[in-house]
Motif scaffolding. Structure first.
Motif, PDB file in Angstrom:
ATOM      1  N   ARG A  16     -19.893  42.892   7.752  1.00 47.32           N
ATOM      2  CA  ARG A  16     -19.190  42.413   6.671  1.00 47.32           C
ATOM      3  C   ARG A  16     -18.344  41.241   7.446  1.00 47.32           C
ATOM      4  O   ARG A  16     -17.642  41.116   8.233  1.00 47.32           O
ATOM      5  CB  ARG A  16     -18.051  42.868   5.245  1.00 47.32           C
ATOM      6  N   TRP A  60     -22.457  39.644   4.270  1.00 43.56           N
ATOM      7  CA  TRP A  60     -23.231  40.418   4.878  1.00 43.56           C
ATOM      8  C   TRP A  60     -24.147  39.861   5.832  1.00 43.56           C
ATOM      9  O   TRP A  60     -25.384  39.144   5.579  1.00 43.56           O
ATOM     10  CB  TRP A  60     -23.731  41.497   4.228  1.00 43.56           C
ATOM     11  N   GLU A  84     -15.701  45.844   8.044  1.00 42.60           N
ATOM     12  CA  GLU A  84     -16.625  46.944   7.503  1.00 42.60           C
ATOM     13  C   GLU A  84     -17.682  46.708   8.143  1.00 42.60           C
ATOM     14  O   GLU A  84     -18.195  45.807   8.114  1.00 42.60           O
ATOM     15  CB  GLU A  84     -16.486  47.012   6.602  1.00 42.60           C
ATOM     16  N   GLN A  86     -21.303  48.986   7.680  1.00 38.80           N
ATOM     17  CA  GLN A  86     -22.029  50.203   7.123  1.00 38.80           C
ATOM     18  C   GLN A  86     -23.447  49.740   7.834  1.00 38.80           C
ATOM     19  O   GLN A  86     -24.073  49.391   8.518  1.00 38.80           O
ATOM     20  CB  GLN A  86     -22.585  49.748   5.414  1.00 38.80           C
ATOM     21  N   TRP A  99     -26.417  57.434   5.929  1.00 38.22           N
ATOM     22  CA  TRP A  99     -25.064  56.031   6.015  1.00 38.22           C
ATOM     23  C   TRP A  99     -23.850  56.929   5.822  1.00 38.22           C
ATOM     24  O   TRP A  99     -23.809  57.928   5.925  1.00 38.22           O
ATOM     25  CB  TRP A  99     -25.920  55.803   4.025  1.00 38.22           C
ATOM     26  N   ARG A 101     -19.791  54.299   5.999  1.00 35.15           N
ATOM     27  CA  ARG A 101     -18.758  53.210   5.955  1.00 35.15           C
ATOM     28  C   ARG A 101     -17.890  53.512   6.783  1.00 35.15           C
ATOM     29  O   ARG A 101     -17.697  54.311   7.329  1.00 35.15           O
ATOM     30  CB  ARG A 101     -18.318  52.948   4.637  1.00 35.15           C
ATOM     31  N   ASP A 109     -17.493  58.372   3.682  1.00 37.03           N
ATOM     32  CA  ASP A 109     -18.811  57.560   2.793  1.00 37.03           C
ATOM     33  C   ASP A 109     -20.425  58.260   3.684  1.00 37.03           C
ATOM     34  O   ASP A 109     -21.360  58.341   3.479  1.00 37.03           O
ATOM     35  CB  ASP A 109     -18.891  56.693   2.094  1.00 37.03           C
ATOM     36  N   LYS A 130     -28.076  53.057  -2.770  1.00 37.78           N
ATOM     37  CA  LYS A 130     -26.896  53.482  -0.925  1.00 37.78           C
ATOM     38  C   LYS A 130     -26.621  51.846  -0.778  1.00 37.78           C
ATOM     39  O   LYS A 130     -25.120  51.506  -0.808  1.00 37.78           O
ATOM     40  CB  LYS A 130     -26.570  54.283  -0.263  1.00 37.78           C
ATOM     41  N   GLU A 133     -25.817  49.725  -3.310  1.00 35.64           N
ATOM     42  CA  GLU A 133     -24.814  49.166  -4.361  1.00 35.64           C
ATOM     43  C   GLU A 133     -23.537  48.903  -3.374  1.00 35.64           C
ATOM     44  O   GLU A 133     -23.085  48.589  -3.559  1.00 35.64           O
ATOM     45  CB  GLU A 133     -24.514  51.131  -4.182  1.00 35.64           C
ATOM     46  N   TRP A 134     -23.032  49.526  -1.599  1.00 33.43           N
ATOM     47  CA  TRP A 134     -22.462  49.077  -1.108  1.00 33.43           C
ATOM     48  C   TRP A 134     -22.760  47.299  -0.761  1.00 33.43           C
ATOM     49  O   TRP A 134     -21.888  46.652  -0.109  1.00 33.43           O
ATOM     50  CB  TRP A 134     -22.542  50.000   0.249  1.00 33.43           C
ATOM     51  N   SER A 135     -23.759  46.938  -0.377  1.00 29.06           N
ATOM     52  CA  SER A 135     -23.941  45.610   0.190  1.00 29.06           C
ATOM     53  C   SER A 135     -25.300  45.233  -0.109  1.00 29.06           C
ATOM     54  O   SER A 135     -25.083  44.318  -1.078  1.00 29.06           O
ATOM     55  CB  SER A 135     -23.817  45.721   1.412  1.00 29.06           C
TER      56      SER A 135
END
Length: 155
Positions: A16, A60, A84, A86, A99, A101, A109, A130, A133-135
């Motif tokens: 991020r 990102w 953050e 991932q 995966w 975070r 997770d 995944k 969904e996250w990034s």
């Protein structure tokens, strides 16, 4: 220009952040300059000592390369960057699907194949889902150029 991306047999970080140069510097990577997306991804796939770093995509920055298969976790990079991070990896030949975070060193997770009795139910499509969904789902990257970077010599 259409979209190009990377898929299986790759490990990557989603950070991020809005500055790819700050990201590669914090990860102790040596910036080798800019390259086009397709050439950069080819280099990331076919060498162990080079990674690619994208411009920001929806907030990102992605860092991708085979070298990242050896990353113990996203905790260290999240501390170094103060944000953050991932971590994703998928390689069906190695039966590796991961995966996790991390925020300022704390892991959340976490899934690592080999750690869970549900391994047979997880495949590369789950890793990409995944990530989306996250990034950012890396199979469709809307970027024209990337930074190519050398991994740390002691790595």
């Amino acid at each position: 220009m259409g979209t190009v991306g990377f898929g299986p047999k790759m490990a990557w970080l989603a950070v991020r952040h809005n500055d790819p140069v700050e990201v590669l510097t914090a990860l102790d990577l040596r910036d080798l300059g800019l390259t086009d997306l397709r050439s950069g991804l080819d280099m990331a796939y076919f060498t162990d000592d080079r990674v690619v770093v994208t411009p920001p995509i929806s907030g990102w920055v992605l860092v991708a390369g085979k070298w990242l298969f050896g990353l113990p976790s996203a905790a260290g990079p999240s501390v170094a960057l103060g944000t953050e991070v991932q971590y994703f990896a998928t390689h069906r030949g190695l039966l590796t699907h991961r995966w996790e975070r991390a925020i300022e060193g704390d892991l959340f997770d976490v899934f690592r194949s080999g750690d869970d009795e549900d391994d047979d139910l997880v495949d590369e499509q789950d890793v990409f889902r995944k990530a989306g969904e996250w990034s950012v789902d890396p199979r469709q990257l809307p970027v024209g150029t990337l930074h190519i970077a050398a991994v740390p010599v002691n790595a």
